[in-house]
Design a protein around this motif. Structure first.
Motif, PDB file in Angstrom:
ATOM      1  N   LEU A 524       0.828  -1.215   0.000  1.00  0.00           N
ATOM      2  CA  LEU A 524       0.000   0.000   0.000  1.00  0.00           C
ATOM      3  C   LEU A 524       0.860   1.261   0.000  1.00  0.00           C
ATOM      4  N   SER A 525       1.436   1.550   1.157  1.00  0.00           N
ATOM      5  CA  SER A 525       2.358   2.691   1.253  1.00  0.00           C
ATOM      6  C   SER A 525       2.854   2.766   2.681  1.00  0.00           C
ATOM      7  N   ALA A 526       3.952   3.481   2.865  1.00  0.00           N
ATOM      8  CA  ALA A 526       4.580   3.529   4.191  1.00  0.00           C
ATOM      9  C   ALA A 526       3.611   4.082   5.226  1.00  0.00           C
ATOM     10  N   HIS A 527       2.838   5.113   4.844  1.00  0.00           N
ATOM     11  CA  HIS A 527       2.007   5.738   5.874  1.00  0.00           C
ATOM     12  C   HIS A 527       0.831   4.858   6.283  1.00  0.00           C
ATOM     13  N   ALA A 528       0.527   3.816   5.473  1.00  0.00           N
ATOM     14  CA  ALA A 528      -0.590   2.924   5.808  1.00  0.00           C
ATOM     15  C   ALA A 528      -0.140   1.682   6.572  1.00  0.00           C
ATOM     16  N   ALA A 529       1.160   1.513   6.770  1.00  0.00           N
ATOM     17  CA  ALA A 529       1.666   0.313   7.442  1.00  0.00           C
ATOM     18  C   ALA A 529       1.485   0.437   8.950  1.00  0.00           C
ATOM     19  N   PRO A 530       0.964  -0.605   9.607  1.00  0.00           N
ATOM     20  CA  PRO A 530       0.764  -0.519  11.054  1.00  0.00           C
ATOM     21  C   PRO A 530       2.090  -0.389  11.802  1.00  0.00           C
ATOM     22  N   ARG A 531       2.143   0.557  12.727  1.00  0.00           N
ATOM     23  CA  ARG A 531       3.344   0.704  13.558  1.00  0.00           C
ATOM     24  C   ARG A 531       3.325  -0.323  14.676  1.00  0.00           C
ATOM     25  N   GLU A 532       2.127  -0.742  15.052  1.00  0.00           N
ATOM     26  CA  GLU A 532       2.031  -1.779  16.085  1.00  0.00           C
ATOM     27  C   GLU A 532       1.148  -2.901  15.570  1.00  0.00           C
ATOM     28  N   ILE A 533       1.580  -4.132  15.848  1.00  0.00           N
ATOM     29  CA  ILE A 533       0.764  -5.292  15.500  1.00  0.00           C
ATOM     30  C   ILE A 533       0.651  -6.162  16.742  1.00  0.00           C
ATOM     31  N   GLU A 534      -0.572  -6.522  17.079  1.00  0.00           N
ATOM     32  CA  GLU A 534      -0.760  -7.375  18.250  1.00  0.00           C
ATOM     33  C   GLU A 534      -1.498  -8.634  17.825  1.00  0.00           C
ATOM     34  N   ILE A 535      -1.005  -9.772  18.304  1.00  0.00           N
ATOM     35  CA  ILE A 535      -1.635 -11.036  17.931  1.00  0.00           C
ATOM     36  C   ILE A 535      -2.684 -11.414  18.965  1.00  0.00           C
ATOM     37  N   LYS A 536      -3.845 -11.791  18.456  1.00  0.00           N
ATOM     38  CA  LYS A 536      -4.979 -12.157  19.318  1.00  0.00           C
ATOM     39  C   LYS A 536      -5.424 -13.575  18.960  1.00  0.00           C
ATOM     40  N   ASP A 537      -6.230 -14.164  19.853  1.00  0.00           N
ATOM     41  CA  ASP A 537      -6.805 -15.474  19.531  1.00  0.00           C
ATOM     42  C   ASP A 537      -7.998 -15.330  18.606  1.00  0.00           C
ATOM     43  N   THR A 538      -8.763 -14.257  18.817  1.00  0.00           N
ATOM     44  CA  THR A 538      -9.895 -13.974  17.922  1.00  0.00           C
ATOM     45  C   THR A 538      -9.987 -12.471  17.715  1.00  0.00           C
ATOM     46  N   ILE A 539     -10.640 -12.075  16.633  1.00  0.00           N
ATOM     47  CA  ILE A 539     -10.933 -10.662  16.387  1.00  0.00           C
ATOM     48  C   ILE A 539     -12.435 -10.497  16.608  1.00  0.00           C
TER      49      ILE A 539
END
Ligand code: WTA
Length: 569
Positions: A524-539
């Motif tokens: 997509l582009s740099a400004h759309a990339a998540p700065r934080e990613i957290e892993i969950k069991d469900t969304i």
């Protein structure tokens, strides 16, 4: 932070008496400044450039001062007229007709401005794309608009998936490509005449498509018409307070609406010298630009001001910033802290302005001649009726929070969402354009921004749709589901935070998270990339399968979760 109002400083301002003007102003008065009000012949490129090039008093005046780490160039109104004429001739030679979509995907440069104006001169519709877009972002926009031609540079060409774009007939390359496969900008320009028979159009004919994000679906093409010039011109005069001898600098990229409405139209419709800076942000370069070019009017964004603030006073003191007389801001809430810093650093107020891609021009503003309440976006521009309404479009009393809405029918309002009439209609309730922002109005008529009512993220002043990011995330082989929110951040306003679940066989590691981040950045582009990613069991999702971003946000912020009755088992 509660601050006292900051008094207007006396001065010779274009808008001397706001209240009186607001009560009496009619847009028809603005029209008298344009020759088309008599001739009936209209083209926004004529009004921005050619008109000043034809006037002996302004013919040789600097229109564009371009400055980047490796290039300095100044073009007069006359030179810009000739260059845009040449490019219009190139377009005609390659069969571009009125109404065709011609896109630009390139870095800021003198060529960009000549090409952009050349497109408008043919009556075609210009679609400027932000230079940081990657393949998918480029494809979505060229596909939806059915662009017939693209102007780009060799280094960006690899992000253009040509084989998947059947409507894209031709590509013009700026800068040597060393290949005959594409049309060479330089070669064609050399051969093209500097005379061009401008395509005169109607006020309601299209000129510009800006893609912008909502909370659902792909980015939408916001469609603007030549008529917008009325508001670009008048807000340039009264809000930017532009005068003949000003040197004006708008820091926005022309891939976003601020970079066209206020980086091209407003200054040039007012015949003012316009500074364009290429290259990346650095405090030294930015202060240096003000000092070297003698910038007097400066339009930027809270994120930039916050970065300059954290660079410290030393960074500013190295430069002579005494040419500045008026500073403005747009795109995000302007913190009172930043205004306090501005008073110290420049001895000037920073004037907040509120508007959107869809509105085409400023609607609620602070004016040099009006007292400012720090934290408030200001008051409606003359000719604009703004209100806070409930969900049925009924006006709410002072101090009550609700939808920030504008009475339909201002000159620069979008005229359509490209290929999506339903979406366009959905903005309007009961004669009001409903912005998607929540706000309140105090008893003295000042508007105060409160937040977005939808899930749109505003990171460093750039609008990002969570759906786009989520869609990209789940294309990654390790990601099963994704929910994306904006998380408050002191410098960027918001950062993008993604919650994901992993597919079977994948487990959490720093490398994997970085790989996922890069995947979004490269897609997509740099400004759309998540700065934080957290892993969950469900969304969390509703029973109908919609991601409950609000719940994710409440979790993130440690807030009460509210009504979760629609939550899936
Ligand atoms: C936000 C940019 C607070 C708002 C011209 C709006 C602001 C969205 C302000 C439009 C402001 C813009 N204070 N928030 N002064 N100005 N916004 O389309 O949420 O990129 O709806 O247009 O930015 O962003 P867009």
């Amino acid at each position: 932070m509660d601050m006292q109002p900051i008094k207007a400083r006396s001065g010779n301002h274009n808008l001397e008496n706001y209240e009186q003007t607001y009560n009496n102003f009619k847009w028809d008065e603005t029209k008298k400044n344009f020759s088309w009000s008599e001739t009936g012949k209209i083209n926004i490129a004529y009004e921005t450039i050619d008109k000043h090039a034809e006037d002996p008093a302004t013919k040789d005046k600097a229109a564009l001062i371009y400055s980047s780490p490796d290039r300095e160039e100044t073009l007069s109104f006359d030179q810009l007229k000739r260059k845009s004429n040449q490019f219009a001739n190139v377009l005609k030679k390659h069969d571009i007709e009125k109404g065709d979509r011609v896109f630009l995907f390139m870095h800021r440069s003198p060529e960009f401005y000549a090409a952009f104006l050349g497109i408008l001169k043919t009556g075609a519709i210009a679609g400027p794309l932000f230079e940081a877009f990657m393949e998918q972002a480029v494809r979505d926009r060229l596909e939806d608009s059915e662009a017939k031609m693209l102007i780009t540079t060799p280094d960006l060409l690899e992000r253009v998936p040509q084989s998947e774009l059947p409507n894209l007939e031709k590509i013009i390359l700026v800068g040597d490509s060393g290949s005959d496969e594409y049309i060479s900008f330089e070669k064609e320009m050399e051969e093209a005449s500097e005379e061009f028979d401008l395509e005169w159009v109607e006020l309601e004919d299209g000129m510009l498509l800006h893609y912008t994000s909502g909370s659902t679906g792909k980015p939408k093409g916001v469609y603007h018409v030549h008529n917008a010039m009325i508001q670009h011109y008048q807000t340039g005069k009264w809000v930017l307070d532009l005068k003949d001898d000003d040197v004006y600098w708008c820091t926005a990229d022309p891939g976003w609406v601020t970079g066209t409405s206020y980086g091209i139209f407003a200054p040039w419709l007012n015949g003012v010298t316009n500074v364009v800076r290429g290259g990346r942000f650095s405090p030294d370069d930015w202060y240096g630009t003000i000092a070297e070019k003698n910038v007097s009017v400066w339009y930027s964004a809270p994120t930039a001001f916050r970065k300059l603030l954290s660079a410290g006073e030393d960074a500013a003191q190295k430069h002579d910033l005494s040419s500045l007389r008026h500073i403005l801001s747009v795109g995000e809430p302007l913190n009172p802290e930043v205004i306090t810093w501005g008073l110290k650093a420049f001895d000037l107020r920073i004037h907040d302005t509120w508007w959107m891609t869809e509105t085409g021009a400023m609607l609620i503003c602070n004016y040099p001649s009006v007292d400012m309440r720090p934290g408030s976006m200001g008051k409606p521009f003359p000719g604009i009726e703004a209100a806070i309404v409930d969900n049925e479009g009924n006006e709410l009393p002072a101090n009550q929070m609700g939808n920030l809405a504008i009475k339909e029918g201002w000159p620069s309002m979008m005229r359509a969402v490209w290929n999506n009439p339903g979406k366009y209609e959905s903005y309007f309730i009961n004669g009001w354009y409903v912005s998607g922002d929540s706000a309140y109005k105090d008893e003295d008529g000042y508007f105060w921004f409160q937040g977005r009512l939808d899930d749109v993220i505003n990171t460093s002043g750039e609008r990002v749709g969570p759906f786009e990011v989520e869609s990209k995330l789940i294309e990654h082989e390790a990601v099963a589901e994704a929910g994306v929110i904006g998380k408050p951040d002191p410098e960027r306003g918001e950062i993008i935070k993604a919650f994901i679940t992993l597919r079977d066989g994948y487990s959490e590691s720093d490398e994997l998270l970085e790989d996922i981040r890069q995947f979004v950045k490269n897609g997509l582009s740099a400004h759309a990339a998540p700065r934080e990613i957290e892993i969950k069991d469900t969304i969390p999702k509703t029973r109908s399968g919609k991601i409950m971003r609000r719940l994710l946000k409440s979790w993130e912020l440690g807030l009460p979760t509210g009504d979760t009755s629609t939550l899936e088992e």
